[in-house]
Motif scaffolding. Structure first.
Motif, PDB file in Angstrom:
ATOM      1  N   ALA A  79       2.492  -9.858 -35.410  1.00  0.00           N
ATOM      2  CA  ALA A  79       2.003 -11.231 -35.547  1.00  0.00           C
ATOM      3  C   ALA A  79       0.780 -11.298 -36.443  1.00  0.00           C
ATOM      4  CB  ALA A  79       1.665 -11.811 -34.173  1.00  0.00           C
ATOM      5  N   CYS A  80       0.571 -12.488 -36.986  1.00  0.00           N
ATOM      6  CA  CYS A  80      -0.667 -12.831 -37.683  1.00  0.00           C
ATOM      7  C   CYS A  80      -1.148 -14.159 -37.121  1.00  0.00           C
ATOM      8  CB  CYS A  80      -0.467 -12.910 -39.196  1.00  0.00           C
ATOM      9  SG  CYS A  80       0.872 -14.003 -39.742  1.00  0.00           S
ATOM     10  N   SER A  81      -2.413 -14.471 -37.338  1.00  0.00           N
ATOM     11  CA  SER A  81      -2.946 -15.672 -36.697  1.00  0.00           C
ATOM     12  C   SER A  81      -4.009 -16.355 -37.546  1.00  0.00           C
ATOM     13  CB  SER A  81      -3.559 -15.319 -35.335  1.00  0.00           C
ATOM     14  OG  SER A  81      -4.130 -16.461 -34.729  1.00  0.00           O
ATOM     15  N   SER A  82      -3.901 -17.685 -37.581  1.00  0.00           N
ATOM     16  CA  SER A  82      -4.997 -18.524 -38.075  1.00  0.00           C
ATOM     17  C   SER A  82      -5.324 -19.574 -37.022  1.00  0.00           C
ATOM     18  CB  SER A  82      -4.605 -19.191 -39.405  1.00  0.00           C
ATOM     19  OG  SER A  82      -3.418 -19.954 -39.260  1.00  0.00           O
ATOM     20  N   ALA A  83      -4.846 -19.364 -35.802  1.00  0.00           N
ATOM     21  CA  ALA A  83      -5.090 -20.306 -34.715  1.00  0.00           C
ATOM     22  C   ALA A  83      -6.550 -20.259 -34.276  1.00  0.00           C
ATOM     23  CB  ALA A  83      -4.186 -19.968 -33.528  1.00  0.00           C
ATOM     24  N   GLY A  84      -6.995 -21.357 -33.707  1.00  0.00           N
ATOM     25  CA  GLY A  84      -8.367 -21.408 -33.206  1.00  0.00           C
ATOM     26  C   GLY A  84      -9.416 -21.347 -34.292  1.00  0.00           C
ATOM     27  N   GLY A  85      -9.067 -21.818 -35.494  1.00  0.00           N
ATOM     28  CA  GLY A  85     -10.042 -21.814 -36.579  1.00  0.00           C
ATOM     29  C   GLY A  85      -9.893 -20.664 -37.536  1.00  0.00           C
ATOM     30  N   GLY A  86      -8.977 -19.739 -37.252  1.00  0.00           N
ATOM     31  CA  GLY A  86      -8.748 -18.621 -38.159  1.00  0.00           C
ATOM     32  C   GLY A  86      -9.952 -17.711 -38.250  1.00  0.00           C
ATOM     33  N   LEU A  87     -10.199 -17.169 -39.415  1.00  0.00           N
ATOM     34  CA  LEU A  87     -11.283 -16.220 -39.668  1.00  0.00           C
ATOM     35  C   LEU A  87     -12.353 -16.907 -40.509  1.00  0.00           C
ATOM     36  CD1 LEU A  87     -12.575 -13.412 -39.733  1.00  0.00           C
ATOM     37  CD2 LEU A  87     -11.020 -12.833 -41.616  1.00  0.00           C
ATOM     38  N   ARG A  88     -13.491 -17.171 -39.891  1.00  0.00           N
ATOM     39  CA  ARG A  88     -14.595 -17.867 -40.556  1.00  0.00           C
ATOM     40  C   ARG A  88     -15.611 -16.837 -41.055  1.00  0.00           C
ATOM     41  NH1 ARG A  88     -15.528 -23.225 -39.160  1.00  0.00           N
ATOM     42  NH2 ARG A  88     -17.772 -22.839 -39.031  1.00  0.00           N
ATOM     43  N   ILE A  89     -15.897 -16.871 -42.347  1.00  0.00           N
ATOM     44  CA  ILE A  89     -16.772 -15.871 -42.957  1.00  0.00           C
ATOM     45  C   ILE A  89     -17.954 -16.548 -43.634  1.00  0.00           C
ATOM     46  CG2 ILE A  89     -16.940 -14.001 -44.645  1.00  0.00           C
ATOM     47  CD1 ILE A  89     -13.980 -13.507 -44.304  1.00  0.00           C
ATOM     48  N   ALA A  90     -19.154 -16.039 -43.357  1.00  0.00           N
ATOM     49  CA  ALA A  90     -20.355 -16.430 -44.099  1.00  0.00           C
ATOM     50  C   ALA A  90     -20.715 -15.300 -45.050  1.00  0.00           C
ATOM     51  CB  ALA A  90     -21.517 -16.703 -43.152  1.00  0.00           C
ATOM     52  N   VAL A  91     -20.966 -15.635 -46.295  1.00  0.00           N
ATOM     53  CA  VAL A  91     -21.303 -14.641 -47.314  1.00  0.00           C
ATOM     54  C   VAL A  91     -22.797 -14.720 -47.607  1.00  0.00           C
ATOM     55  CG1 VAL A  91     -20.886 -13.878 -49.673  1.00  0.00           C
ATOM     56  CG2 VAL A  91     -19.008 -14.826 -48.322  1.00  0.00           C
ATOM     57  N   VAL A  92     -23.462 -13.577 -47.530  1.00  0.00           N
ATOM     58  CA  VAL A  92     -24.881 -13.496 -47.872  1.00  0.00           C
ATOM     59  C   VAL A  92     -25.029 -12.488 -49.001  1.00  0.00           C
ATOM     60  CG1 VAL A  92     -27.205 -12.937 -47.068  1.00  0.00           C
ATOM     61  CG2 VAL A  92     -25.577 -14.048 -45.513  1.00  0.00           C
ATOM     62  N   GLY A  93     -25.590 -12.938 -50.129  1.00  0.00           N
ATOM     63  CA  GLY A  93     -25.777 -12.061 -51.277  1.00  0.00           C
ATOM     64  C   GLY A  93     -27.136 -12.270 -51.900  1.00  0.00           C
ATOM     65  N   ASN A  94     -27.371 -11.580 -53.002  1.00  0.00           N
ATOM     66  CA  ASN A  94     -28.670 -11.678 -53.655  1.00  0.00           C
ATOM     67  C   ASN A  94     -28.724 -12.895 -54.574  1.00  0.00           C
ATOM     68  OD1 ASN A  94     -31.245 -11.086 -54.616  1.00  0.00           O
ATOM     69  ND2 ASN A  94     -30.462  -9.770 -56.255  1.00  0.00           N
ATOM     70  N   GLU A  95     -27.839 -12.946 -55.567  1.00  0.00           N
ATOM     71  CA  GLU A  95     -27.835 -14.043 -56.527  1.00  0.00           C
ATOM     72  C   GLU A  95     -26.572 -14.877 -56.354  1.00  0.00           C
ATOM     73  OE1 GLU A  95     -28.110 -12.205 -60.299  1.00  0.00           O
ATOM     74  OE2 GLU A  95     -30.211 -11.642 -60.088  1.00  0.00           O
ATOM     75  N   GLU A  96     -26.719 -16.183 -56.407  1.00  0.00           N
ATOM     76  CA  GLU A  96     -25.590 -17.087 -56.182  1.00  0.00           C
ATOM     77  C   GLU A  96     -24.455 -16.834 -57.162  1.00  0.00           C
ATOM     78  OE1 GLU A  96     -24.649 -21.893 -55.911  1.00  0.00           O
ATOM     79  OE2 GLU A  96     -26.545 -21.165 -56.743  1.00  0.00           O
ATOM     80  N   LEU A  97     -24.776 -16.564 -58.418  1.00  0.00           N
ATOM     81  CA  LEU A  97     -23.760 -16.464 -59.455  1.00  0.00           C
ATOM     82  C   LEU A  97     -23.152 -15.070 -59.585  1.00  0.00           C
ATOM     83  CD1 LEU A  97     -25.293 -18.647 -62.318  1.00  0.00           C
ATOM     84  CD2 LEU A  97     -23.495 -19.249 -60.690  1.00  0.00           C
ATOM     85  N   VAL A  98     -23.704 -14.081 -58.883  1.00  0.00           N
ATOM     86  CA  VAL A  98     -23.184 -12.718 -59.044  1.00  0.00           C
ATOM     87  C   VAL A  98     -22.698 -12.186 -57.697  1.00  0.00           C
ATOM     88  CG1 VAL A  98     -23.603 -10.406 -59.962  1.00  0.00           C
ATOM     89  CG2 VAL A  98     -24.754 -12.366 -60.978  1.00  0.00           C
ATOM     90  N   THR A  99     -23.574 -11.564 -56.921  1.00  0.00           N
ATOM     91  CA  THR A  99     -23.094 -10.904 -55.709  1.00  0.00           C
ATOM     92  C   THR A  99     -22.617 -11.896 -54.658  1.00  0.00           C
ATOM     93  OG1 THR A  99     -25.405 -10.725 -54.988  1.00  0.00           O
ATOM     94  CG2 THR A  99     -24.409  -8.789 -56.004  1.00  0.00           C
ATOM     95  N   ALA A 100     -23.262 -13.051 -54.550  1.00  0.00           N
ATOM     96  CA  ALA A 100     -22.784 -14.029 -53.570  1.00  0.00           C
ATOM     97  C   ALA A 100     -21.421 -14.574 -53.983  1.00  0.00           C
ATOM     98  CB  ALA A 100     -23.796 -15.166 -53.421  1.00  0.00           C
ATOM     99  N   GLU A 101     -21.221 -14.824 -55.262  1.00  0.00           N
ATOM    100  CA  GLU A 101     -19.929 -15.286 -55.746  1.00  0.00           C
ATOM    101  C   GLU A 101     -18.875 -14.193 -55.586  1.00  0.00           C
ATOM    102  OE1 GLU A 101     -16.697 -17.238 -57.573  1.00  0.00           O
ATOM    103  OE2 GLU A 101     -18.478 -17.911 -56.472  1.00  0.00           O
ATOM    104  N   ALA A 102     -19.254 -12.950 -55.863  1.00  0.00           N
ATOM    105  CA  ALA A 102     -18.313 -11.840 -55.654  1.00  0.00           C
ATOM    106  C   ALA A 102     -17.911 -11.755 -54.192  1.00  0.00           C
ATOM    107  CB  ALA A 102     -18.947 -10.527 -56.107  1.00  0.00           C
ATOM    108  N   GLY A 103     -18.886 -11.886 -53.303  1.00  0.00           N
ATOM    109  CA  GLY A 103     -18.582 -11.854 -51.879  1.00  0.00           C
ATOM    110  C   GLY A 103     -17.671 -12.990 -51.462  1.00  0.00           C
ATOM    111  N   ARG A 104     -17.894 -14.176 -52.033  1.00  0.00           N
ATOM    112  CA  ARG A 104     -17.035 -15.323 -51.708  1.00  0.00           C
ATOM    113  C   ARG A 104     -15.594 -15.037 -52.091  1.00  0.00           C
ATOM    114  NH1 ARG A 104     -14.618 -19.769 -53.775  1.00  0.00           N
ATOM    115  NH2 ARG A 104     -14.989 -18.988 -55.878  1.00  0.00           N
ATOM    116  N   ARG A 105     -15.380 -14.474 -53.270  1.00  0.00           N
ATOM    117  CA  ARG A 105     -14.017 -14.166 -53.704  1.00  0.00           C
ATOM    118  C   ARG A 105     -13.370 -13.117 -52.807  1.00  0.00           C
ATOM    119  NH1 ARG A 105     -13.943 -13.696 -60.276  1.00  0.00           N
ATOM    120  NH2 ARG A 105     -15.202 -15.544 -60.779  1.00  0.00           N
ATOM    121  N   VAL A 106     -14.143 -12.108 -52.423  1.00  0.00           N
ATOM    122  CA  VAL A 106     -13.612 -11.066 -51.544  1.00  0.00           C
ATOM    123  C   VAL A 106     -13.260 -11.650 -50.183  1.00  0.00           C
ATOM    124  CG1 VAL A 106     -14.189  -8.936 -50.315  1.00  0.00           C
ATOM    125  CG2 VAL A 106     -14.782  -9.190 -52.732  1.00  0.00           C
ATOM    126  N   ALA A 107     -14.124 -12.520 -49.668  1.00  0.00           N
ATOM    127  CA  ALA A 107     -13.864 -13.137 -48.366  1.00  0.00           C
ATOM    128  C   ALA A 107     -12.569 -13.935 -48.397  1.00  0.00           C
ATOM    129  CB  ALA A 107     -15.031 -14.024 -47.963  1.00  0.00           C
TER     130      ALA A 107
END
Length: 469
Positions: A79-107
């Motif tokens: 099975a797989c699941s997105s029930a109950g809100g699925g997987l909620r991820i907060a990304v924390v990085g150094n710069e918005e345009l570089v590591t934070a954006e990279a983290g967002r894409r990975v998430a």
């Protein structure tokens, strides 16, 4: 009874997707590589008082499958699941345009819903992470300045976060970061940006999946039946689907090839998701103007584009002012179907198609980016942003509006976003073959590929060939 620990008859597996709205189940004959029965039921989540169980809907699906094929009763379950809100991820990085954006894409590629992106360099408040299930902590290149990653770790602890953290920043700083996060559930992954111009998502994606299975899915308290539910689940639904898309595109090897470059558009009630696997052309690298490098495997989620909960924002973004009242009706009553209004059923179907057509067009453009001619010191040159989908071989549509629409709905919804006629430099598919995932094959294939790779490959081959269209 069928279950995660049951002895299964050879050749049968029940694949289940616990969705936010519906639970879908398919009985797969792994020898044939075919879905032999399918069922769905509204997802049964516990109410505010804890009454109800997500497995109740599964039980209804299983009973339906067993009524068509008795092998379902004792089949193994994945099975797989997105029930109950699925997987909620907060990304924390150094710069918005570089590591934070990279983290967002990975998430996003990990199957998560990105609920917050915070940048240390911007002095964002790390005490407000929008109630995620997991924090993805990024920052710095390998061997670079360790302080931004350490500052981010201290910030999330000082901000009161006590949940799971995946650390995917500067490799040389990770031991110190782990000490700062001592007492929290932590998984260390390879740096998502090991050096400037490189995005390396695979290790972080695997770490997020590990956190989802070990800390998130059980913590949602969706079932009171011991470990039955958590033992079934192999991953978040979008992550599993993306695994299926990778198999569809790449196959298992030279003897079991894939379909080539693939784009999947899934039109949902609240979001429109786009998955793509497109092998990048090194010769195009000099034309790209993206701060964070592109990767072959990509997922984007458009939270303002959808058929019901996001209908109003979809028609507003598309400039379809004449559909404002119809969109508002759909947002107010997400369960509305055109057949519910027999006197105006045909008109309501046309409205649904118009909303879907707009959602597909906007979502593909946001995923793909565009090319344009600019004037530089070297003269007129072409610059590109985003992913180039023009040579995509296969476009897969998904969503109830395509599965259950009137004859010709697939052409009317998807065709306007393909072809040579698309204006504005958008890098959209020029001449793809088009199929619809009517039986939720991609989720089933993503679940099966680890244990039954040949069966999973046969499933996606059938989808690519248009079997069942």
């Amino acid at each position: 009874m069928s279950g995660p620990g049951a002895a299964a008859p050879a050749g049968t597996v029940v694949c289940v997707d616990f969705g936010s709205t519906f639970t879908k189940a398919a009985l797969v004959d792994v020898q044939q590589g075919a879905i032999v029965a399918a069922a769905s039921h509204p997802t049964t989540l516990p109410d505010a008082h804890g009454v109800g169980d997500v497995l109740d809907g599964y039980d209804a699906c299983l009973a339906s499958l067993a009524g068509r094929d008795a092998r379902a009763t004792d089949a193994a379950v994945l099975a797989c699941s997105s029930a109950g809100g699925g997987l909620r991820i907060a990304v924390v990085g150094n710069e918005e345009l570089v590591t934070a954006e990279a983290g967002r894409r990975v998430a996003l590629s990990s199957g998560g819903k990105v609920v917050a992106v915070r940048a240390i360099s911007r002095e964002d408040d790390l005490g407000d992470l929008a109630e995620p299930d997991v924090v993805l902590l990024t920052g710095g290149t390998d061997g670079g300045n360790a302080e931004p990653l350490l500052a981010a770790a201290r910030g999330i602890v000082d901000g009161g976060w006590r949940g799971p953290v995946v650390v995917a920043g500067n490799a040389e700083a990770q031991t110190e970061v782990a000490a700062v996060l001592a007492g929290l559930p932590v998984v260390l992954a390879d740096n998502v940006v090991p050096r400037i111009g490189v995005l390396a998502p695979d290790s972080a994606r695997a770490a997020i999946r590990e956190m989802f299975l070990s800390h998130v899915i059980g913590g949602k308290h969706l079932s009171s039946r011991g470990d039955d539910f958590t033992a079934m689940v192999r991953g978040a639904t979008p992550d599993v689907v993306l695994t299926g898309v990778e198999l569809l595109s790449r196959g298992l090897g030279p003897e079991q090839p894939g379909a080539g470059d693939v784009v999947v558009v899934d039109i949902g009630g609240a979001t429109t998701d786009v998955h793509s696997v497109v092998e990048l052309d090194p010769e195009d690298a000099g034309l790209a103007r993206d701060v964070v490098a592109l990767t072959p495997v990509t997922r984007t989620v458009e939270g303002d584009l959808g058929m019901r909960w996001s209908a109003v924002s979809t028609v507003e973004e598309a400039g379809l002012d004449h559909l404002a009242a119809a969109a508002a009706r759909r947002r107010t009553d997400p369960g509305f179907l055109p057949a519910d209004d027999p006197r105006h059923e045909e008109t309501e179907r046309e409205v649904d198609e118009a909303i879907a057509r707009a959602a597909v067009d906007l979502a593909l453009k946001r995923h793909a980016g565009r090319s344009k001619v600019v004037v530089s010191p070297e003269g007129r040159v072409v610059e590109r942003t985003g992913k180039d989908l023009r040579e995509v071989d296969l476009l897969v549509g998904s969503g109830g509006v395509l599965r259950h629409g009137a004859d010709g709905v697939v052409r009317r919804v998807l065709a306007p976003s393909t072809g040579e006629h698309v204006e504005g430099g958008w890098q959209l598919p020029r001449a793809p073959r088009v199929v619809v995932d009517r039986d939720y094959v991609l989720a089933a294939a993503g679940l099966l590929v680890a244990e039954h790779p040949a069966a999973a490959h046969r499933l996606v081959q059938r989808l690519a060939s248009g079997a069942g269209e």
